[in-house]
Motif scaffolding. Structure first.
Motif, PDB file in Angstrom:
ATOM      1  N   ALA A 124       0.830  -1.203   0.000  1.00 19.43           N
ATOM      2  CA  ALA A 124       0.000   0.000   0.000  1.00 19.43           C
ATOM      3  C   ALA A 124       0.867   1.256   0.000  1.00 19.43           C
ATOM      4  CB  ALA A 124      -0.941  -0.008   1.206  1.00 19.43           C
ATOM      5  N   PHE A 125       1.914   1.283   0.823  1.00 22.19           N
ATOM      6  CA  PHE A 125       2.834   2.426   0.812  1.00 22.19           C
ATOM      7  C   PHE A 125       3.500   2.575  -0.556  1.00 22.19           C
ATOM      8  CE2 PHE A 125       3.317   2.302   5.627  1.00 22.19           C
ATOM      9  CZ  PHE A 125       2.722   3.533   5.817  1.00 22.19           C
ATOM     10  N   PHE A 126       3.875   1.455  -1.170  1.00 24.42           N
ATOM     11  CA  PHE A 126       4.520   1.481  -2.480  1.00 24.42           C
ATOM     12  C   PHE A 126       3.580   2.066  -3.525  1.00 24.42           C
ATOM     13  CE2 PHE A 126       5.757  -0.386  -6.549  1.00 24.42           C
ATOM     14  CZ  PHE A 126       7.128  -0.182  -6.552  1.00 24.42           C
ATOM     15  N   ALA A 127       2.351   1.607  -3.557  1.00 22.26           N
ATOM     16  CA  ALA A 127       1.370   2.126  -4.517  1.00 22.26           C
ATOM     17  C   ALA A 127       1.110   3.605  -4.277  1.00 22.26           C
ATOM     18  CB  ALA A 127       0.071   1.328  -4.425  1.00 22.26           C
ATOM     19  N   ARG A 128       1.039   3.978  -3.022  1.00 16.86           N
ATOM     20  CA  ARG A 128       0.784   5.377  -2.658  1.00 16.86           C
ATOM     21  C   ARG A 128       1.902   6.297  -3.146  1.00 16.86           C
ATOM     22  NH1 ARG A 128       1.847   7.902   2.990  1.00 16.86           N
ATOM     23  NH2 ARG A 128       0.592   9.778   2.888  1.00 16.86           N
ATOM     24  N   SER A 129       3.127   5.872  -3.013  1.00 18.80           N
ATOM     25  CA  SER A 129       4.247   6.760  -3.332  1.00 18.80           C
ATOM     26  C   SER A 129       4.679   6.717  -4.792  1.00 18.80           C
ATOM     27  CB  SER A 129       5.442   6.439  -2.439  1.00 18.80           C
ATOM     28  OG  SER A 129       5.903   5.136  -2.695  1.00 18.80           O
ATOM     29  N   THR A 130       4.319   5.663  -5.522  1.00 21.99           N
ATOM     30  CA  THR A 130       4.775   5.562  -6.903  1.00 21.99           C
ATOM     31  C   THR A 130       3.697   5.887  -7.935  1.00 21.99           C
ATOM     32  OG1 THR A 130       4.362   3.179  -6.943  1.00 21.99           O
ATOM     33  CG2 THR A 130       6.602   3.909  -6.360  1.00 21.99           C
ATOM     34  N   SER A 131       2.458   6.074  -7.502  1.00 18.10           N
ATOM     35  CA  SER A 131       1.369   6.407  -8.422  1.00 18.10           C
ATOM     36  C   SER A 131       1.294   7.916  -8.656  1.00 18.10           C
ATOM     37  CB  SER A 131       0.036   5.930  -7.835  1.00 18.10           C
ATOM     38  OG  SER A 131      -1.052   6.506  -8.524  1.00 18.10           O
ATOM     39  N   ARG A 132       1.179   8.296  -9.925  1.00 14.76           N
ATOM     40  CA  ARG A 132       1.034   9.717 -10.245  1.00 14.76           C
ATOM     41  C   ARG A 132      -0.352  10.243  -9.882  1.00 14.76           C
ATOM     42  NH1 ARG A 132       3.048   8.459 -15.821  1.00 14.76           N
ATOM     43  NH2 ARG A 132       5.242   8.068 -15.451  1.00 14.76           N
ATOM     44  N   ARG A 133      -1.360   9.407  -9.920  1.00 13.01           N
ATOM     45  CA  ARG A 133      -2.739   9.826  -9.666  1.00 13.01           C
ATOM     46  C   ARG A 133      -3.095   9.826  -8.184  1.00 13.01           C
ATOM     47  NH1 ARG A 133      -6.218  10.570 -13.400  1.00 13.01           N
ATOM     48  NH2 ARG A 133      -7.982   9.899 -12.165  1.00 13.01           N
ATOM     49  N   PHE A 134      -2.299   9.162  -7.357  1.00 15.76           N
ATOM     50  CA  PHE A 134      -2.701   8.977  -5.961  1.00 15.76           C
ATOM     51  C   PHE A 134      -2.927  10.296  -5.232  1.00 15.76           C
ATOM     52  CE2 PHE A 134      -2.135   8.507  -1.460  1.00 15.76           C
ATOM     53  CZ  PHE A 134      -2.948   7.432  -1.183  1.00 15.76           C
ATOM     54  N   ARG A 135      -2.076  11.241  -5.423  1.00 14.77           N
ATOM     55  CA  ARG A 135      -2.145  12.479  -4.650  1.00 14.77           C
ATOM     56  C   ARG A 135      -3.500  13.163  -4.764  1.00 14.77           C
ATOM     57  NH1 ARG A 135       2.530  17.033  -4.337  1.00 14.77           N
ATOM     58  NH2 ARG A 135       1.543  18.262  -2.743  1.00 14.77           N
ATOM     59  N   LYS A 136      -4.096  13.160  -5.946  1.00 13.81           N
ATOM     60  CA  LYS A 136      -5.384  13.823  -6.152  1.00 13.81           C
ATOM     61  C   LYS A 136      -6.568  12.873  -6.108  1.00 13.81           C
ATOM     62  CE  LYS A 136      -3.694  17.682  -8.848  1.00 13.81           C
ATOM     63  NZ  LYS A 136      -3.782  18.429 -10.097  1.00 13.81           N
ATOM     64  N   HIS A 137      -6.346  11.593  -6.373  1.00  7.87           N
ATOM     65  CA  HIS A 137      -7.465  10.672  -6.555  1.00  7.87           C
ATOM     66  C   HIS A 137      -7.417   9.427  -5.671  1.00  7.87           C
ATOM     67  CE1 HIS A 137      -8.563  12.984 -10.119  1.00  7.87           C
ATOM     68  NE2 HIS A 137      -7.283  12.964 -10.443  1.00  7.87           N
ATOM     69  N   GLY A 138      -6.508   9.374  -4.702  1.00  8.37           N
ATOM     70  CA  GLY A 138      -6.356   8.145  -3.938  1.00  8.37           C
ATOM     71  C   GLY A 138      -6.365   8.326  -2.440  1.00  8.37           C
ATOM     72  N   THR A 139      -6.629   7.225  -1.761  1.00  6.67           N
ATOM     73  CA  THR A 139      -6.569   7.159  -0.302  1.00  6.67           C
ATOM     74  C   THR A 139      -6.043   5.789   0.099  1.00  6.67           C
ATOM     75  OG1 THR A 139      -8.503   8.601  -0.135  1.00  6.67           O
ATOM     76  CG2 THR A 139      -7.882   7.406   1.843  1.00  6.67           C
ATOM     77  N   MET A 140      -5.169   5.784   1.068  1.00  6.34           N
ATOM     78  CA  MET A 140      -4.654   4.535   1.624  1.00  6.34           C
ATOM     79  C   MET A 140      -5.362   4.305   2.956  1.00  6.34           C
ATOM     80  SD  MET A 140      -0.791   3.670   2.775  1.00  6.34           S
ATOM     81  CE  MET A 140      -0.593   2.720   4.265  1.00  6.34           C
ATOM     82  N   PHE A 141      -5.848   3.086   3.154  1.00  7.81           N
ATOM     83  CA  PHE A 141      -6.555   2.741   4.385  1.00  7.81           C
ATOM     84  C   PHE A 141      -5.809   1.656   5.151  1.00  7.81           C
ATOM     85  CE2 PHE A 141      -9.864   4.223   1.523  1.00  7.81           C
ATOM     86  CZ  PHE A 141     -10.589   5.077   2.329  1.00  7.81           C
ATOM     87  N   ILE A 142      -5.929   1.728   6.457  1.00  9.15           N
ATOM     88  CA  ILE A 142      -5.510   0.635   7.330  1.00  9.15           C
ATOM     89  C   ILE A 142      -6.747   0.264   8.120  1.00  9.15           C
ATOM     90  CG2 ILE A 142      -4.063  -0.075   9.265  1.00  9.15           C
ATOM     91  CD1 ILE A 142      -1.929   1.834   8.225  1.00  9.15           C
ATOM     92  N   GLY A 143      -7.072  -1.022   8.111  1.00  7.61           N
ATOM     93  CA  GLY A 143      -8.276  -1.464   8.773  1.00  7.61           C
ATOM     94  C   GLY A 143      -8.024  -2.610   9.723  1.00  7.61           C
ATOM     95  N   ALA A 144      -8.994  -2.822  10.602  1.00  8.11           N
ATOM     96  CA  ALA A 144      -8.917  -3.901  11.586  1.00  8.11           C
ATOM     97  C   ALA A 144     -10.092  -4.851  11.382  1.00  8.11           C
ATOM     98  CB  ALA A 144      -8.956  -3.342  12.997  1.00  8.11           C
TER      99      ALA A 144
END
Length: 120
Positions: free
Chosen positions: A65-85
């Motif tokens: 998830a961290f990898f996808a978050r930091s390497t995606s160009r679209r993430f900053r405007k169109h993405g969210t990373m979640f941690i769930g239980a």
């Protein structure tokens, strides 16, 4: 055609995996490095699967998830990373949603987890 992954991406992923095993805070800081080298989180996730194939992916949801978050160009405007239980137990899971869709087509487990943290 085999996927060509640059050396610096391989090193970045290796460091991220080690940090996730030992320190969430350091992994989060390392995961903020804006590489932005893939068009979206789906492609970034596919690259991560190419780096670490097989059954080990079940244990690598946080670094993935961290990898996808930091390497995606679209993430900053169109993405969210979640941690769930998973509330009946102590299991946790991390996933990325980009453009309203899960970034990882192989991860159907995220629907079982209640989000406890969201990062954009």
């Amino acid at each position: 055609m085999p996927l060509s992954i640059p050396f610096y991406i391989r090193v970045y992923a290796q460091v991220l995996n080690r940090l996730c095993r030992h320190s969430f805070l350091l992994a989060r800081l390392w995961g903020k490095i804006p590489l932005r080298c893939y068009p979206d989180a789906g492609v970034a996730t596919a690259v991560y699967y190419a780096l670490y194939p097989g059954n080990q992916q079940r244990k690598l949801c946080l670094p993935r998830a961290f990898f996808a978050r930091s390497t995606s160009r679209r993430f900053r405007k169109h993405g969210t990373m979640f941690i769930g239980a998973f509330l009946p137990s102590v299991q946790m899971h991390a996933w990325v949603i980009e453009d309203g869709m899960p970034a990882d087509p192989h991860d159907d487990n995220w629907i079982n987890f209640a989000p406890v943290a969201a990062f954009d």
